[in-house]
Structures are given as structure tokens and as C-alpha cells.
Motif scaffolding. Structure first.
Motif, PDB file in Angstrom:
ATOM      1  N   UNK A  18      -3.254   8.449  -6.009  1.00  0.00           N
ATOM      2  CA  UNK A  18      -2.827   9.479  -7.020  1.00  0.00           C
ATOM      3  C   UNK A  18      -1.908  10.527  -6.537  1.00  0.00           C
ATOM      4  N   UNK A  19      -2.443  11.378  -5.467  1.00  0.00           N
ATOM      5  CA  UNK A  19      -1.683  12.328  -5.036  1.00  0.00           C
ATOM      6  C   UNK A  19      -1.160  12.111  -3.572  1.00  0.00           C
ATOM      7  N   UNK A  20       0.080  12.161  -3.342  1.00  0.00           N
ATOM      8  CA  UNK A  20       0.767  11.806  -2.397  1.00  0.00           C
ATOM      9  C   UNK A  20       2.071  12.921  -2.119  1.00  0.00           C
ATOM     10  N   UNK A  21       2.893  12.983  -0.892  1.00  0.00           N
ATOM     11  CA  UNK A  21       3.666  13.706  -0.655  1.00  0.00           C
ATOM     12  C   UNK A  21       5.088  13.470  -1.581  1.00  0.00           C
ATOM     13  N   UNK A  22       5.793  14.497  -1.814  1.00  0.00           N
ATOM     14  CA  UNK A  22       5.653  15.649  -1.242  1.00  0.00           C
ATOM     15  C   UNK A  22       4.912  16.761  -2.070  1.00  0.00           C
ATOM     16  N   UNK A  23       4.668  16.599  -3.250  1.00  0.00           N
ATOM     17  CA  UNK A  23       3.990  17.694  -3.766  1.00  0.00           C
ATOM     18  C   UNK A  23       2.198  17.539  -4.165  1.00  0.00           C
ATOM     19  N   UNK A  24       1.716  16.326  -3.648  1.00  0.00           N
ATOM     20  CA  UNK A  24       0.438  16.108  -3.714  1.00  0.00           C
ATOM     21  C   UNK A  24      -0.296  16.199  -5.114  1.00  0.00           C
ATOM     22  N   UNK A  25       0.732  16.057  -6.005  1.00  0.00           N
ATOM     23  CA  UNK A  25       0.081  16.059  -7.531  1.00  0.00           C
ATOM     24  C   UNK A  25       0.008  14.793  -8.201  1.00  0.00           C
ATOM     25  N   UNK A  26       1.093  14.219  -8.688  1.00  0.00           N
ATOM     26  CA  UNK A  26       0.848  13.090  -9.623  1.00  0.00           C
ATOM     27  C   UNK A  26       1.967  12.030  -9.240  1.00  0.00           C
ATOM     28  N   UNK A  86       4.491   6.792 -10.132  1.00  0.00           N
ATOM     29  CA  UNK A  86       4.829   5.544  -9.478  1.00  0.00           C
ATOM     30  C   UNK A  86       4.076   4.287 -10.080  1.00  0.00           C
ATOM     31  N   UNK A  87       3.030   4.548 -10.841  1.00  0.00           N
ATOM     32  CA  UNK A  87       2.275   3.578 -11.718  1.00  0.00           C
ATOM     33  C   UNK A  87       3.089   3.179 -12.785  1.00  0.00           C
ATOM     34  N   UNK A  88       3.519   4.207 -13.527  1.00  0.00           N
ATOM     35  CA  UNK A  88       4.167   4.337 -14.752  1.00  0.00           C
ATOM     36  C   UNK A  88       5.504   3.424 -14.415  1.00  0.00           C
ATOM     37  N   UNK A  89       6.194   3.653 -13.557  1.00  0.00           N
ATOM     38  CA  UNK A  89       7.316   2.796 -13.020  1.00  0.00           C
ATOM     39  C   UNK A  89       7.261   1.563 -12.762  1.00  0.00           C
ATOM     40  N   UNK A  90       6.203   1.188 -12.336  1.00  0.00           N
ATOM     41  CA  UNK A  90       5.780  -0.055 -11.703  1.00  0.00           C
ATOM     42  C   UNK A  90       5.690  -0.822 -12.892  1.00  0.00           C
ATOM     43  N   UNK A 139       4.260   7.277   1.311  1.00  0.00           N
ATOM     44  CA  UNK A 139       4.838   7.841   0.086  1.00  0.00           C
ATOM     45  C   UNK A 139       4.943   6.871  -1.121  1.00  0.00           C
ATOM     46  N   UNK A 140       5.044   7.359  -2.154  1.00  0.00           N
ATOM     47  CA  UNK A 140       5.017   6.454  -3.440  1.00  0.00           C
ATOM     48  C   UNK A 140       6.614   5.990  -3.408  1.00  0.00           C
ATOM     49  N   UNK A 141       7.458   6.887  -2.932  1.00  0.00           N
ATOM     50  CA  UNK A 141       8.865   6.585  -2.883  1.00  0.00           C
ATOM     51  C   UNK A 141       9.181   5.737  -2.083  1.00  0.00           C
ATOM     52  N   UNK A 142       8.824   5.460  -0.872  1.00  0.00           N
ATOM     53  CA  UNK A 142       8.840   4.451   0.135  1.00  0.00           C
ATOM     54  C   UNK A 142       8.212   3.120  -0.678  1.00  0.00           C
ATOM     55  N   UNK A 143       7.322   3.014  -1.324  1.00  0.00           N
ATOM     56  CA  UNK A 143       6.846   1.777  -1.886  1.00  0.00           C
ATOM     57  C   UNK A 143       7.970   1.124  -3.152  1.00  0.00           C
ATOM     58  N   UNK A 172       0.808  -1.161  -0.009  1.00  0.00           N
ATOM     59  CA  UNK A 172      -0.099  -0.107   0.095  1.00  0.00           C
ATOM     60  C   UNK A 172       0.762   1.148   0.013  1.00  0.00           C
ATOM     61  N   UNK A 173       0.284   2.246  -0.689  1.00  0.00           N
ATOM     62  CA  UNK A 173       0.950   3.694  -0.712  1.00  0.00           C
ATOM     63  C   UNK A 173      -0.143   4.376  -0.483  1.00  0.00           C
TER      64      UNK A 173
END
Length: 212
Positions: free
Chosen positions: A53-61, A66-70, A33-37, A5-6
């Protein structure tokens, strides 16, 4: 099922973790955060990741990226994205991909436990899961042919894209098979798909939907 989970909301993150654990799933890690995941995904190799979709640090994308990288680095991992609102950027990424083993639900759907768990199972099985409200908002008030479809017709087309038969669609929507057939024919007519020999109007309609 092994799940990661993130989600930056601690309340929602722990709620989802508790729900999945109670259902017998193995929540191997949960992050804010997505980075931790992403840092732990290689080692954990879950069946599905659930992320906002929106998480720290910018709460935008952050979740979109992260989904694209995965999908690029671990294509065997299913992706179920949760969002407070319809994010057009993510849907463009989602529909522009192979559209398999991926889902997009509005966060309100988590409250519908059975619907959320069903979406998770279908993503793990390689299916495409799109929130009906997401589909409706994307095509409402647009010039795209799909914008001419009624809400019920969009539901039928969405279930077609998941690979369901007319009987399966009828069961999911609690309507008759003949009603599904009527909706399907209306979809084909509105999308301008003629009944020509050698071509499947059903497949063409699904492709039109995925390419939108």
C-alpha cells in the motif's frame, strides 16, 4: 502463474520473489515502486500483481492509487495487496468495487506460506480475499450491524462472500456443518434478515458485508 511485484522493502520483495519462484510461478518483474510496475504492466500482462500500500515517494497511498489504475485499465489482472496495517482507504476502494479478483492481506500473512499461496490462487481465480484481522478491525467498535458479529461469525460471513458452501466453510474452519448453520442463522438474525419467501438471506448478508 505470471506475477509482478511492487514492494519497497528489498528484503520482503526478494523473499516473496524467491518463494513464488520455488513454487513454480513465473515472477516476470519486481519493483520497489508502484510507478515501475505500472510502466511495465501493459507489456507483461501478468495474471496477478502483488503490491504494497505504502511505497515511495510519499509512502502514503501509492499502492492504493496503483490498484485503482490496474482495475480500471487491466480488469483481467488480479490484485493482491499487502500492508503492515489496516488501511481504511484501501478497503473502501476494495469493497466499493465489484470485489472480484482482489485481495488484501496483512504482511504477517506472508510468513504463513500456505495461506499466502492460497490467497494468490483465489485472487487469480477471480475470488475476493480479505484478511480476517482486517475485517475484524474494520467492524470492531462501530455502529454498523456487522460490528455486532462475533469473530467467528465474521469469519463465516467472509467465507460465504468467497462463494464457499456450508460444507466448504466447515472444512476451512475445522468445525461441523451444523455449527456453520448455527453461525449463519445468528448472522442473519443480527443483521435483521427475516426468512421471507423469495429472498436469499445468504445473498443479502453477503451484500450487506460488501456494501459496508
Amino acid at each position: 502463474m505470471r506475477v509482478m511485484l511492487a514492494e519497497d522493502s528489498a528484503l520482503l520483495r526478494e523473499g516473496v520473489r524467491s518463494l513464488l519462484t520455488d513454487e513454480g510461478h513465473d515472477v516476470v518483474a519486481a519493483y520497489g515502486t508502484a510507478e515501475g510496475l505500472l510502466q511495465r504492466l501493459e507489456a507483461e500482462r501478468p495474471d496477478v500483481v502483488v503490491l504494497d500500500v505504502r511505497m515511495p515517494p510519499t509512502h502514503t497511498d501509492e499502492g492504493v492509487r496503483a490498484a485503482v489504475q490496474i482495475r480500471e485499465r487491466w480488469p483481467e489482472v488480479g490484485i493482491l495487496v499487502l500492508s503492515q496495517y489496516v488501511e481504511r482507504q484501501f478497503t473502501q476502494v476494495l469493497l466499493g468495487d465489484e470485489a472480484r479478483a482482489v485481495g488484501y492481506l496483512l504482511k504477517d500473512r506472508v510468513m504463513g506460506v500456505d495461506e499466502f499461496l492460497d490467497a494468490l490462487d483465489r485472487v487469480r481465480a477471480g475470488g475476493l480475499v480479505l484478511d480476517t484481522d482486517v475485517v475484524g478491525q474494520l467492524f470492531r467498535d462501530t455502529s454498523h450491524p456487522l460490528g455486532m458479529l462475533s469473530e467467528r461469525e465474521r469469519e463465516v460471513l467472509r467465507l460465504m462472500a468467497e462463494g464457499r458452501t456450508n460444507a466448504g466453510i466447515a472444512q476451512a474452519l475445522f468445525i461441523s456443518t451444523s455449527a456453520v448453520e448455527k453461525h449463519a442463522n445468528a448472522i442473519f438474525d443480527k443483521l435483521g434478515l427475516a426468512a421471507e419467501s423469495g429472498y436469499s438471506r445468504r445473498v443479502l448478508a453477503i451484500l450487506r458485508w460488501l456494501e459496508s
